[in-house]
Design a protein around this motif. Structure first.
Motif, short mmCIF file in Angstrom:
data_model
loop_
_atom_site.label_atom_id
_atom_site.label_comp_id
_atom_site.label_asym_id
_atom_site.label_seq_id
_atom_site.Cartn_x
_atom_site.Cartn_y
_atom_site.Cartn_z
N ALA A 83 0.86 -1.19 0.00
CA ALA A 83 0.00 0.00 0.00
C ALA A 83 0.89 1.23 0.00
O ALA A 83 1.93 1.26 0.66
N MET A 84 0.48 2.25 -0.74
CA MET A 84 1.30 3.45 -0.92
C MET A 84 0.50 4.69 -0.53
O MET A 84 -0.68 4.81 -0.84
N TYR A 85 1.17 5.62 0.17
CA TYR A 85 0.54 6.84 0.67
C TYR A 85 1.46 8.03 0.43
O TYR A 85 2.69 7.89 0.52
N PRO A 86 0.92 9.22 0.17
CA PRO A 86 1.75 10.42 0.14
C PRO A 86 2.40 10.64 1.51
O PRO A 86 1.78 10.40 2.55
N ASP A 87 3.66 11.08 1.50
CA ASP A 87 4.42 11.27 2.74
C ASP A 87 4.16 12.68 3.28
O ASP A 87 4.61 13.67 2.69
N ILE A 127 5.34 3.61 2.23
CA ILE A 127 5.01 2.31 1.64
C ILE A 127 4.78 1.29 2.76
O ILE A 127 5.72 0.98 3.51
N LEU A 128 3.59 0.77 2.88
CA LEU A 128 3.32 -0.29 3.85
C LEU A 128 3.65 -1.64 3.20
O LEU A 128 3.22 -1.92 2.08
N CYS A 129 4.42 -2.45 3.92
CA CYS A 129 4.96 -3.68 3.33
C CYS A 129 4.59 -4.92 4.13
O CYS A 129 4.39 -4.86 5.35
N SER A 178 -2.44 12.08 3.74
CA SER A 178 -1.96 10.81 3.19
C SER A 178 -3.07 9.97 2.58
O SER A 178 -2.80 8.91 2.02
N GLY A 179 -4.31 10.42 2.67
CA GLY A 179 -5.41 9.67 2.07
C GLY A 179 -5.96 8.56 2.95
O GLY A 179 -6.73 7.72 2.48
N ILE A 180 -5.56 8.54 4.21
CA ILE A 180 -6.11 7.55 5.15
C ILE A 180 -7.55 7.92 5.47
O ILE A 180 -7.88 9.10 5.66
N MET A 181 -8.40 6.93 5.56
CA MET A 181 -9.82 7.18 5.79
C MET A 181 -10.08 7.38 7.29
O MET A 181 -10.82 6.64 7.93
N ILE A 182 -9.46 8.42 7.84
CA ILE A 182 -9.72 8.78 9.23
C ILE A 182 -11.06 9.49 9.29
O ILE A 182 -11.37 10.35 8.47
N MET A 240 -0.97 2.31 9.02
CA MET A 240 -0.27 3.52 8.60
C MET A 240 -0.67 4.69 9.49
O MET A 240 0.16 5.56 9.80
N ALA A 241 -1.92 4.74 9.94
CA ALA A 241 -2.34 5.79 10.87
C ALA A 241 -1.58 5.68 12.19
O ALA A 241 -1.20 6.69 12.80
N ARG A 242 -1.33 4.45 12.65
CA ARG A 242 -0.51 4.25 13.84
C ARG A 242 0.91 4.75 13.61
O ARG A 242 1.50 5.40 14.48
N TYR A 243 1.47 4.43 12.44
CA TYR A 243 2.82 4.89 12.13
C TYR A 243 2.88 6.43 12.15
O TYR A 243 3.81 7.02 12.73
#
Length: 281
Positions: A85-89, A99-101, A188-192, A222-225
């Motif tokens: 999964a890829m997100y804007p930094d 990048i979530l791996c 980052s586009g996370i659905m918070i 990724m939200a935790r990160y």
């Protein structure tokens, strides 16, 4: 004049001077993020790419020393990172990515803490039912000494009651971190979907969802990160410990809300009761 500080207390205005420097065209910093051998902590490292990726499938597999993360023995320590999964930094900005791996051993077997692989397989099987998830993640903010943020160093705050969804300096500790985290998730586009102060002072919650399928776990991790990274900038520690403080203080957990299309349709209570019966067995 702003104190430059020493050790971990560095000046972020000085850092920003360097982050504003332009980087060459078609260069990208990709921060690879993964879950380590504890199954709880996150690790990350950066790779320079000679292109700006638009799809996660374009990203190369990478590796790291798993003997230092509890994921391999020293005699054969390569563990491989498979981008998923890829997100804007939000920290580096521009074209840079997070990048979530998933993690795999040298023999191509998944690592013991790579639960995403089996989760994704289940989500594919269940895709026709369009499973939705809403995750409510509680956490506690701590000073670097492990004491809850804002609490008296030689005592306790007043009893619980005025802190939940509160406002005011006497009731709320760490809102700056919460607001910064919220904005990084949106960037980052996370659905918070929301956040609030919790029952114990210095305890908060954010909600992710509704997300369909495997995106639930990707966005949550990724939200935790992002939360840990934001708190790092403020010199604050985040803990997901379910009971960080002994005594009659509210614990922290993560509630999961779940539904399928039949549950959301008219008369969905029938599908809900069927699911409850299966879970009961």
């Amino acid at each position: 004049m702003t104190d430059l500080g020493t050790g971990s207390n560095t000046n972020k205005e000085v850092l920003d001077r360097y982050l504003r420097l332009p980087i060459p065209d078609n260069k990208c910093q990709a921060m690879y993020v993964w879950i380590d051998g504890t199954g709880e902590a996150l690790r990350s490292k950066t790779k320079t790419l000679d292109f700006v990726p638009t799809e996660v499938t374009q990203l190369p597999i990478w590796n790291f020393d798993g003997s230092s993360t509890g994921q391999a023995e020293g005699s054969n320590s390569d563990v491989y990172l498979h981008p998923k999964a890829m997100y804007p930094d939000p920290f580096r900005g521009g074209d840079n990515k997070l990048i979530l791996c998933e993690t795999f051993k040298h023999n191509k077997d998944k690592t013991e803490t790579n639960h995403r692989l089996s989760c994704a397989e289940v989500m594919i099987k269940a895709k026709d039912s369009h499973p939705w998830f809403g995750m409510e993640q509680e956490y506690t903010l701590l000073d670097s000494d492990g004491h809850p943020l804002g609490w008296p160093k030689n005592g306790y705050p007043g009893p619980q009651g005025p802190y939940y969804c509160a406002v005011g300096a006497s009731n709320v500790y760490g809102r700056d971190i919460v607001e910064a985290h919220y904005r990084t998730c949106l960037y980052s586009g996370i659905m918070i979907s929301g956040t609030n102060a919790e029952v114990m002072p210095a305890q908060w919650e954010f909600q992710v969802g509704p997300c369909e399928g495997i995106r639930m776990g990707d966005d949550l991790w990724m939200a935790r990160y992002l939360l840990h990274r934001v708190a790092e900038d403020f010199g604050v520690v985040v803990t997901l410990d379910p009971k960080p403080i002994r005594g009659d203080w509210n614990g922290a957990g993560m509630h999961t809300n779940y539904s399928t299309t039949p549950m959301r349709d008219d008369n969905g209570i029938v599908a809900i009761e069927e699911a409850i019966e299966k879970l009961g067995k």
